[in-house]
Design an enzyme around this catalytic site. Structure first.
Site, PDB file in Angstrom:
ATOM      1  N   GLU A  99     -26.176   3.885  -9.256  1.00  0.00           N
ATOM      2  CA  GLU A  99     -25.589   4.044  -7.960  1.00  0.00           C
ATOM      3  C   GLU A  99     -24.867   2.791  -7.265  1.00  0.00           C
ATOM      4  OE1 GLU A  99     -25.033   7.130  -7.826  1.00  0.00           O
ATOM      5  OE2 GLU A  99     -26.653   8.235  -7.186  1.00  0.00           O
ATOM      6  N   HIS A 105     -35.584   3.474 -10.981  1.00  0.00           N
ATOM      7  CA  HIS A 105     -35.070   4.817 -11.713  1.00  0.00           C
ATOM      8  C   HIS A 105     -36.614   5.329 -12.189  1.00  0.00           C
ATOM      9  CE1 HIS A 105     -33.144   7.423 -14.468  1.00  0.00           C
ATOM     10  NE2 HIS A 105     -32.132   7.209 -13.871  1.00  0.00           N
TER      11      HIS A 105
HETATM   12  N1  ACO Z   1     -36.764   0.347  -3.288  1.00  0.00           N
HETATM   13  C1  ACO Z   1     -37.961  -0.188  -2.788  1.00  0.00           C
HETATM   14  N2  ACO Z   1     -39.331   0.284  -3.401  1.00  0.00           N
HETATM   15  C2  ACO Z   1     -39.030   1.255  -4.499  1.00  0.00           C
HETATM   16  C3  ACO Z   1     -37.824   1.526  -4.841  1.00  0.00           C
HETATM   17  C4  ACO Z   1     -36.611   1.038  -4.404  1.00  0.00           C
HETATM   18  N3  ACO Z   1     -35.288   1.410  -4.736  1.00  0.00           N
HETATM   19  N4  ACO Z   1     -38.028   2.451  -6.111  1.00  0.00           N
HETATM   20  C5  ACO Z   1     -39.148   2.580  -5.985  1.00  0.00           C
HETATM   21  N5  ACO Z   1     -39.954   1.971  -5.305  1.00  0.00           N
HETATM   22  C6  ACO Z   1     -41.130   1.599  -5.425  1.00  0.00           C
HETATM   23  C7  ACO Z   1     -41.913   2.819  -4.302  1.00  0.00           C
HETATM   24  O1  ACO Z   1     -42.130   2.324  -3.078  1.00  0.00           O
HETATM   25  C8  ACO Z   1     -43.169   2.713  -5.010  1.00  0.00           C
HETATM   26  O2  ACO Z   1     -44.213   1.830  -4.275  1.00  0.00           O
HETATM   27  P1  ACO Z   1     -45.776   1.845  -4.318  1.00  0.00           P
HETATM   28  O3  ACO Z   1     -46.412   1.975  -5.536  1.00  0.00           O
HETATM   29  O4  ACO Z   1     -46.279   0.602  -3.651  1.00  0.00           O
HETATM   30  O5  ACO Z   1     -45.701   3.142  -3.391  1.00  0.00           O
HETATM   31  C9  ACO Z   1     -42.997   2.335  -6.447  1.00  0.00           C
HETATM   32  O6  ACO Z   1     -41.798   1.767  -6.540  1.00  0.00           O
HETATM   33  C10 ACO Z   1     -42.880   3.808  -7.296  1.00  0.00           C
HETATM   34  O7  ACO Z   1     -41.979   4.688  -6.602  1.00  0.00           O
HETATM   35  P2  ACO Z   1     -41.992   6.069  -7.285  1.00  0.00           P
HETATM   36  O8  ACO Z   1     -41.051   6.935  -6.203  1.00  0.00           O
HETATM   37  O9  ACO Z   1     -42.977   6.619  -7.613  1.00  0.00           O
HETATM   38  O10 ACO Z   1     -40.808   5.988  -8.359  1.00  0.00           O
HETATM   39  P3  ACO Z   1     -39.783   7.049  -9.204  1.00  0.00           P
HETATM   40  O11 ACO Z   1     -40.076   7.037 -10.436  1.00  0.00           O
HETATM   41  O12 ACO Z   1     -40.357   8.466  -8.551  1.00  0.00           O
HETATM   42  O13 ACO Z   1     -38.716   6.542  -8.510  1.00  0.00           O
HETATM   43  C11 ACO Z   1     -36.401   6.749  -7.770  1.00  0.00           C
HETATM   44  C12 ACO Z   1     -37.362   6.636  -8.821  1.00  0.00           C
HETATM   45  C13 ACO Z   1     -36.626   7.947  -6.778  1.00  0.00           C
HETATM   46  C14 ACO Z   1     -35.021   6.761  -8.235  1.00  0.00           C
HETATM   47  C15 ACO Z   1     -36.733   5.423  -6.859  1.00  0.00           C
HETATM   48  O14 ACO Z   1     -36.748   4.376  -7.472  1.00  0.00           O
HETATM   49  C16 ACO Z   1     -35.868   5.382  -5.405  1.00  0.00           C
HETATM   50  O15 ACO Z   1     -36.132   6.031  -4.571  1.00  0.00           O
HETATM   51  N6  ACO Z   1     -34.706   4.668  -5.681  1.00  0.00           N
HETATM   52  C17 ACO Z   1     -33.864   4.528  -4.562  1.00  0.00           C
HETATM   53  C18 ACO Z   1     -32.945   5.646  -4.564  1.00  0.00           C
HETATM   54  C19 ACO Z   1     -31.984   5.566  -5.543  1.00  0.00           C
HETATM   55  O16 ACO Z   1     -31.206   4.530  -5.859  1.00  0.00           O
HETATM   56  N7  ACO Z   1     -31.563   6.668  -6.165  1.00  0.00           N
HETATM   57  C20 ACO Z   1     -30.684   7.062  -7.341  1.00  0.00           C
HETATM   58  C21 ACO Z   1     -31.398   7.001  -8.503  1.00  0.00           C
HETATM   59  S1  ACO Z   1     -30.215   7.148 -10.003  1.00  0.00           S
HETATM   60  C22 ACO Z   1     -29.817   8.704 -10.086  1.00  0.00           C
HETATM   61  O17 ACO Z   1     -30.363   9.586  -9.794  1.00  0.00           O
HETATM   62  C23 ACO Z   1     -28.421   9.180 -10.620  1.00  0.00           C
END
Ligand code: ACO
Length: 376
Positions: free
Chosen positions: A316, A258
């Site tokens: 989620e 998140h």
């Molecule tokens: N699985 C694996 N790796 C992840 C995940 C995940 N669910 N979430 C983040 N990471 C990793 C990224 O790959 C990145 O790795 P890196 O630094 O090695 O490249 C690092 O963690 C940081 O990721 P960001 O995208 O910069 O983090 P951000 O704060 O933008 O992410 C997000 C938030 C978009 C929700 C992300 O965690 C994600 O994609 N989760 C999966 C989708 C999801 O469940 N969405 C629902 C969110 S809740 C809502 O909106 C109601």
């Protein structure tokens, strides 16, 4: 972040404060969510969706009379125009995605509506379940079911999907879900709605824009894939090899991570408890226990693969489980999220309207400054 002379580029706007709000407060370090002044856990499982809607719109809980009036206003606004139904029929013929149909149906609500914030808010909240249920049935070749004239908001949605009055525990579980997702700070869809209202545009336009933002898999589109992952794992002993293979391929685990929460999302806790109660009475206990195993394994492997990222379960994951337990198919997960979140969007629209400040950030120009003359 990149800097260019005196300008700072912040692509995700992390940490930027762009609104003052009384609607909700998200503490990502403590894992706390306050809705309208109350802790989520104290509010969501016990109150009606209509009470919480009143709270968000008025910054206080309603009296009995005010609650009855709001329920009546919502009931009166449930029926959608014929033109909206025709549009949904055409979308069903094209087999359009349910979120796209909801977005088109929501846009059509503006056709005969006064440009009045209150009317548009009541209409949007009341009509979203009608649009989703009608479209779901049309896609299955069934006739839409007219809204019930007496049932409350959550129960009426189940009624319009299935054609029979739902058992109270199913309505309660859905209502707890809608309350849990009703608002969540300045998330992407809420921000979209506020940007639209900041131009002095109307509220229907704002919720239509918000729907577009919610649809994306990084925001509201994750629960379907989260449930798919649980099914793909199949048995607890496959959780580790399966999730490892996803992470080895560089894939993201849906339902985890998140932007704000660095500990377990408090909504995951409320929904996992609601799901546990529901599955104990009426659900597939084996599936629930498998999901718990998948969650535990996913969190452990995320800590191993991304040790500095503090990736935990988000809302989620248990959304998927709860809605599946209620008998909702995957295609309805994100639209049902929207049915809850439109309460928060409209509340933010009221707040933004009062603020009356155009939201207009800057972009840093990274192109060239050309000195040659343009040939005509
Ligand atoms: N699985 C694996 N790796 C992840 C995940 C995940 N669910 N979430 C983040 N990471 C990793 C990224 O790959 C990145 O790795 P890196 O630094 O090695 O490249 C690092 O963690 C940081 O990721 P960001 O995208 O910069 O983090 P951000 O704060 O933008 O992410 C997000 C938030 C978009 C929700 C992300 O965690 C994600 O994609 N989760 C999966 C989708 C999801 O469940 N969405 C629902 C969110 S809740 C809502 O909106 C109601």
């Amino acid at each position: 972040m990149l800097t260019n002379a005196h300008e700072t580029l912040n692509l995700g706007l992390e940490g930027v404060v762009a609104a003052a709000t009384r609607i909700s407060r998200v503490d990502g370090e403590k894992g706390e969510l306050i809705i309208g002044g109350f802790a989520l856990e104290a509010l969501a499982p016990f109150h009606s969706f209509e009470e919480i809607l009143f709270l968000l719109w008025n910054d206080r809980l309603p009296t009995d009379t005010e609650l009855a009036d709001l329920k009546q206003a919502l009931r009166a606004a449930r029926t959608i125009p014929k033109a909206s139904l025709n549009l949904l029929e055409a979308a069903a013929e094209q087999d359009a995605d349910t979120m796209d149909a909801l977005r088109m149906g929501a846009a059509s609500l503006g056709l005969n509506l006064k440009d009045d914030a209150q009317t548009q808010s009541v209409t949007a909240v009341a009509a979203f379940p009608t649009i989703v249920a009608a479209y779901y049935r049309l896609k299955k070749g069934l006739q839409p079911i007219a809204p019930h004239s007496e049932l409350d908001h959550a129960a009426n949605f189940l009624y319009m999907l299935e054609g029979r009055e739902p058992e109270p525990e199913r309505s309660r579980a859905l209502e707890t879900y809608l309350n849990t997702v009703v608002d969540h700070g300045l998330n992407a869809s809420t921000f979209t709605a506020r940007v639209i209202v900041s131009t002095r545009s109307d509220f229907i336009s704002a919720v239509v824009g918000a729907l577009g933002a919610l649809k994306g898999p990084l925001h509201g589109g994750a629960p379907g894939p989260a449930l798919d992952m649980v099914f793909a794992v199949g048995t607890a002993d496959q959780a580790e090899p399966y999730i490892r293979s996803l992470l080895d391929r560089g894939e993201r685990l849906m339902g985890f991570g998140h932007r704000v929460y660095k500990v377990r999302d408090p909504r995951a806790e409320v929904l996992s408890q609601a799901a546990a109660r529901f599955y104990q009475r009426a659900g597939d206990q084996k599936l629930f226990h498998l999901a718990q195993e998948v969650e535990k394994t996913a969190v452990a492997l995320l800590a191993e693969y991304k040790p500095n990222r503090r990736l935990q379960t988000n809302v989620e994951f248990y959304t998927a489980l709860l809605l599946h337990g209620l008998g909702l198919p995957t295609e309805l997960f994100t639209p049902t999220f929207a049915i809850g979140r439109v309460g928060g969007w409209t509340a933010h629209c009221f707040e933004q309207k009062k603020t009356d400040r155009l939201i207009r950030p800057k972009a840093v120009y990274v192109g060239q400054v050309r000195t040659e003359t343009v040939k005509t």
